[in-house]
Motif scaffolding. Structure first.
Motif, mmCIF file in Angstrom:
data_model
loop_
_atom_site.group_PDB
_atom_site.id
_atom_site.type_symbol
_atom_site.label_atom_id
_atom_site.label_comp_id
_atom_site.label_asym_id
_atom_site.label_seq_id
_atom_site.Cartn_x
_atom_site.Cartn_y
_atom_site.Cartn_z
ATOM 1 N N SER A 4 0.831 -1.215 0.000
ATOM 2 C CA SER A 4 0.000 0.000 0.000
ATOM 3 C C SER A 4 0.857 1.253 0.000
ATOM 4 O O SER A 4 0.492 2.275 -0.588
ATOM 5 N N ALA A 5 2.008 1.172 0.645
ATOM 6 C CA ALA A 5 2.899 2.339 0.719
ATOM 7 C C ALA A 5 3.813 2.450 -0.490
ATOM 8 O O ALA A 5 4.247 3.553 -0.845
ATOM 9 N N ASN A 6 4.094 1.321 -1.166
ATOM 10 C CA ASN A 6 5.130 1.331 -2.212
ATOM 11 C C ASN A 6 4.630 0.933 -3.600
ATOM 12 O O ASN A 6 5.367 1.067 -4.570
ATOM 13 N N GLY A 7 3.418 0.418 -3.695
ATOM 14 C CA GLY A 7 2.893 0.027 -5.005
ATOM 15 C C GLY A 7 3.321 -1.354 -5.452
ATOM 16 O O GLY A 7 2.871 -1.845 -6.483
ATOM 17 N N SER A 8 4.202 -1.977 -4.710
ATOM 18 C CA SER A 8 4.641 -3.334 -5.027
ATOM 19 C C SER A 8 4.940 -4.061 -3.727
ATOM 20 O O SER A 8 5.160 -3.428 -2.686
ATOM 21 N N PHE A 9 4.965 -5.370 -3.792
ATOM 22 C CA PHE A 9 5.195 -6.162 -2.595
ATOM 23 C C PHE A 9 6.676 -6.177 -2.227
ATOM 24 O O PHE A 9 7.552 -5.920 -3.056
ATOM 25 N N ALA A 10 6.955 -6.508 -0.975
ATOM 26 C CA ALA A 10 8.332 -6.614 -0.491
ATOM 27 C C ALA A 10 8.948 -7.924 -0.972
ATOM 28 O O ALA A 10 8.250 -8.919 -1.184
ATOM 29 N N ASN A 11 10.267 -7.931 -1.138
ATOM 30 C CA ASN A 11 10.969 -9.152 -1.512
ATOM 31 C C ASN A 11 10.808 -10.231 -0.442
ATOM 32 O O ASN A 11 10.692 -11.417 -0.751
ATOM 33 N N GLN A 12 10.777 -9.810 0.835
ATOM 34 C CA GLN A 12 10.781 -10.775 1.928
ATOM 35 C C GLN A 12 10.188 -10.147 3.181
ATOM 36 O O GLN A 12 10.090 -8.929 3.293
ATOM 37 N N VAL A 13 9.804 -11.015 4.104
ATOM 38 C CA VAL A 13 9.294 -10.580 5.401
ATOM 39 C C VAL A 13 10.191 -11.185 6.475
ATOM 40 O O VAL A 13 10.497 -12.384 6.442
ATOM 41 N N ASN A 14 10.600 -10.352 7.435
ATOM 42 C CA ASN A 14 11.591 -10.733 8.442
ATOM 43 C C ASN A 14 10.928 -11.428 9.636
ATOM 44 O O ASN A 14 9.971 -10.919 10.220
ATOM 45 N N TYR A 15 11.484 -12.603 10.006
ATOM 46 C CA TYR A 15 11.012 -13.310 11.199
ATOM 47 C C TYR A 15 12.163 -13.613 12.160
ATOM 48 O O TYR A 15 12.076 -14.544 12.960
ATOM 49 N N THR A 16 13.224 -12.825 12.055
ATOM 50 C CA THR A 16 14.383 -13.077 12.917
ATOM 51 C C THR A 16 14.215 -12.511 14.318
ATOM 52 O O THR A 16 15.016 -12.810 15.210
ATOM 53 N N LEU A 17 13.199 -11.665 14.518
ATOM 54 C CA LEU A 17 13.016 -11.000 15.818
ATOM 55 C C LEU A 17 11.758 -11.495 16.522
ATOM 56 O O LEU A 17 11.097 -10.749 17.245
ATOM 57 N N ASN A 18 11.405 -12.755 16.260
ATOM 58 C CA ASN A 18 10.261 -13.383 16.920
ATOM 59 C C ASN A 18 8.943 -12.676 16.588
ATOM 60 O O ASN A 18 8.049 -12.563 17.421
ATOM 61 N N GLN A 19 8.837 -12.226 15.319
ATOM 62 C CA GLN A 19 7.585 -11.578 14.904
ATOM 63 C C GLN A 19 6.413 -12.563 14.911
ATOM 64 O O GLN A 19 5.257 -12.150 14.991
#
Length: 646
Positions: A584-599
């Motif tokens: 929604s903010a960038n017009g395209s999806f992110a390459n990846q989503v981070n789960y290294t911080l216990n999200q």
């Protein structure tokens, strides 16, 4: 009795001595030995030019010493000299001579054979190595010869011989790539034998453009040289079009697909063959690399212009007059003959050309074939000119251009060879849009219906071709889960992937990769927020977000799941929410989503877009296979699906 035995034994001993102990070898008879050949300092190889120094010694007089040059190709073997006179010392010879390997060869053996008067012989080998000196002319000649063979029967050598040296395809590719780049830049530079190995899948190829330009081929082999230098093996392919972040294009483009190693090698041979014949590199060459028999289309029937126009216009009107389903029929009847959709599409294409050319001749309708994905469409303009459209690169954007390109493609053995193209493309800045075959059929029928009603072609026609329908969640899921089939078919386990240019069709609507991921994310999000949701509900509205630029990147830390048991709905709800916020903010999806911080509890690493797509596809398949139609979040708690990416 004892005395008789003793005498008998003595007689035996005397007799034995006569036959054994009395035989004595002559001390004057010499032991037969072979000549001995030793190289100076025991050195048995050297780089050309090299002086070979050998000492030949024999207990008996030497009869002859023969010196030969031995090559890989035995036809080139040569006797240098045979020495039969030894005036200084008949039992010894010091042989010394300089040897130079012929230009371009990498190995030559010098064999020395010494024979003495007892006809006992010894031979030794001294290996001379040379620096490979392969010229651009050598490469042009051998590639032109390979191309001549390909033109006869489609075969292409596995090995190439230059100056007696045998080179593999991998080695020849390096020479040919360097040669093309040098010729293209007007240089005559030395060539290097590159230490780059063969790729693993040289036929991994889905290049769809019928030609490739000189510039595009130079670009492809330049990228191959970079990859090979960095990795020690050639790449399976060089990407073009939507496979690239910034697609290569020029006045002859655009180009699309994975340009495989074997295709590149044949195209190098083709362009260097043309250079050999004319002295200059052509602007473009055909890009086919496999000989196939040309498709011979059967004739479905021959009709007048009026017969075809009337039948096609009637089919269009029935489908699009407001009471129809906005879908062209699979079969129409023309003067008592049934024509399939591809047959009357060809008829409509020819008819439009004949009308535009004021050609009143009858039209022989040929039977061509449906391509794999005629719904592949991203066209972005609501109308299109019928003739004299705006210039678009080397094309004009109009229906006449569309049908001319489709007919050229379907009749070209190296392109469609009997199959229509899924689409023709037009450029939009650095990108391309696709005018699908399905859209083409409707627009042609629309133009012909106008002609039947008004006796003239319209200036423009609407490009709308999809029926006004609403796709349900279930219909979308059924199309979306076929991503898993595509993924399975893309390669062996550990090397599978999802392409960026795929589309899926659900209820006559074509969804790009970005559309598919957005729709899947919104469905998962709805599982969390709408407890009344059912599979019969309409697909949530989409914002047409683009896919990410690098959808497999995971920062060298792939996603891990709790106890490696798979991903769950709670993690997916977390992932899609973050992806939709980013898009929604960038017009395209992110390459990846981070789960290294216990999200998400128990998860680690990064979840790439492609991994997320596959996990959702597996969850959707679980839903469809188990007839889950409501209460999705509650029902799916505890369900774990594989999180594999490759």
């Amino acid at each position: 009795m004892k005395k008789k035995v003793s005498l008998w034994m003595a007689a035996c001993l005397i007799t034995s001595a006569v036959f054994t102990g009395c035989e004595k070898k002559s001390e004057d008879e010499p032991t037969l030995t072979k000549p001995v050949i030793t190289f100076k300092d025991n050195v048995k190889e050297g780089q050309s030019p090299v002086t070979i120094s050998a000492t030949i010694v024999s207990d008996f007089d030497l009869k002859s010493v023969k010196v030969e040059k031995i090559f890989t190709d035995a036809a080139n073997n040569e006797v240098v000299e045979t020495i039969t006179s030894f005036p200084n010392n008949p039992k010894e010879l010091l042989y010394e001579r300089e040897f130079t390997i012929p230009d371009g060869l990498v190995k030559m053996d010098v064999k020395i054979t010494a024979v003495n008067v007892k006809d006992l012989s010894t031979e030794v080998i001294f290996t001379v190595t040379g620096v490979i000196s392969i010229t651009q002319a050598d490469v042009v000649n051998v590639m032109a010869e390979a191309m001549a063979g390909w033109e006869v029967d489609g075969s292409f050598p596995e090995e190439f011989t230059i100056k007696g040296i045998v080179f593999t395809r991998a080695q020849m590719f390096g020479y040919a790539a360097q040669t093309l780049i040098n010729i293209n830049s007007g240089q005559t530079a030395s060539l290097s034998l590159l230490d780059i190995g063969a790729c693993s899948e040289p036929d991994l190829d889905d290049y769809t453009t019928a030609i490739i330009s000189r510039g595009a081929l130079v670009d492809a082999v330049t990228r191959q040289l970079t990859y090979g230098g960095n990795n020690g093996v050639w790449a399976n392919y060089a990407s073009f079009g939507t496979y690239q972040g910034t697609p290569y294009t020029d006045e002859h483009g655009p180009y699309q697909g994975r340009f495989g190693f074997n295709r590149a090698l044949v195209c190098l041979a083709r362009i260097l063959s043309e250079y050999s014949a004319s002295g200059s590199l052509p602007a473009t060459i055909i890009a086919d690399y496999k000989q196939i028999a040309p498709y011979a289309p059967p004739v479905a029937g021959t009709f007048t212009r009026e017969q075809l126009a009337t039948a096609i216009a009637a089919a269009y009107t029935a489908a699009f007059d407001g009471s129809g389903n906005n879908i062209m029929p699979d079969v129409i009847t023309v003067n008592g003959t049934d024509l399939s959709k591809m047959e009357y599409l060809y008829a409509a294409a020819r008819l439009l050309l004949y009308i535009n050319e004021d050609n009143s001749a009858n039209i022989a309708v040929l039977t061509y074939l449906m391509p794999e994905n005629p719904a592949n469409d991203t066209y972005d303009v609501s109308t299109i000119s019928v003739v004299n459209g705006a210039e678009n690169g080397a094309n004009t954007e109009d229906l006449i251009n569309v049908v001319n390109r489709q007919i050229a493609f379907v009749t070209n053995k190296a392109a469609g060879n009997g199959y229509f193209s899924n689409y023709v493309s037009y450029t939009r800045g650095e990108n391309a849009v696709y005018f699908s075959l399905n859209r083409t059929l409707v627009c042609l029928a629309r133009a012909i219906a106008f002609y039947v009603a008004n006796s003239t072609l319209p200036a423009t026609v609407s490009t709308e071709y999809l029926p006004p329908v609403t796709t349900t969640i279930e219909q979308f899921m059924e199309a979306y889960v076929t991503i898993l089939d595509d993924w399975e078919a893309s390669g062996e386990a550990g090397s599978r992937s999802i392409t960026n240019d795929f589309t899926k069709e659900a209820n006559y609507v074509v969804y790009t990769k970005g559309n598919c991921f957005e729709a899947a994310c919104r469905i998962i999000q709805a599982f969390d927020t709408n407890t009344e949701l059912t599979l019969n509900d309409p697909l949530p509205n989409l914002s047409d977000f683009a896919t990410s630029a690098n959808p497999t990147i995971e920062n060298s830390a792939p996603l891990t799941t709790p106890n490696d048991e798979g991903a769950e709905i709670t993690m997916l709800i977390n992932m899609v929410g973050r992806q939709l916020t980013y898009a929604s903010a960038n017009g395209s999806f992110a390459n990846q989503v981070n789960y290294t911080l216990n999200q998400a509890a128990g998860y680690g690493g990064y979840c790439s877009l492609d991994r997320g797509m596959l996990i959702i596809a597996r969850l959707f398949k679980h839903i469809l296979d188990n007839d889950i139609s409501e209460n999705f979040k509650t029902t799916l708690i505890g369900v774990k699906v594989p999180a594999d990416l490759q």
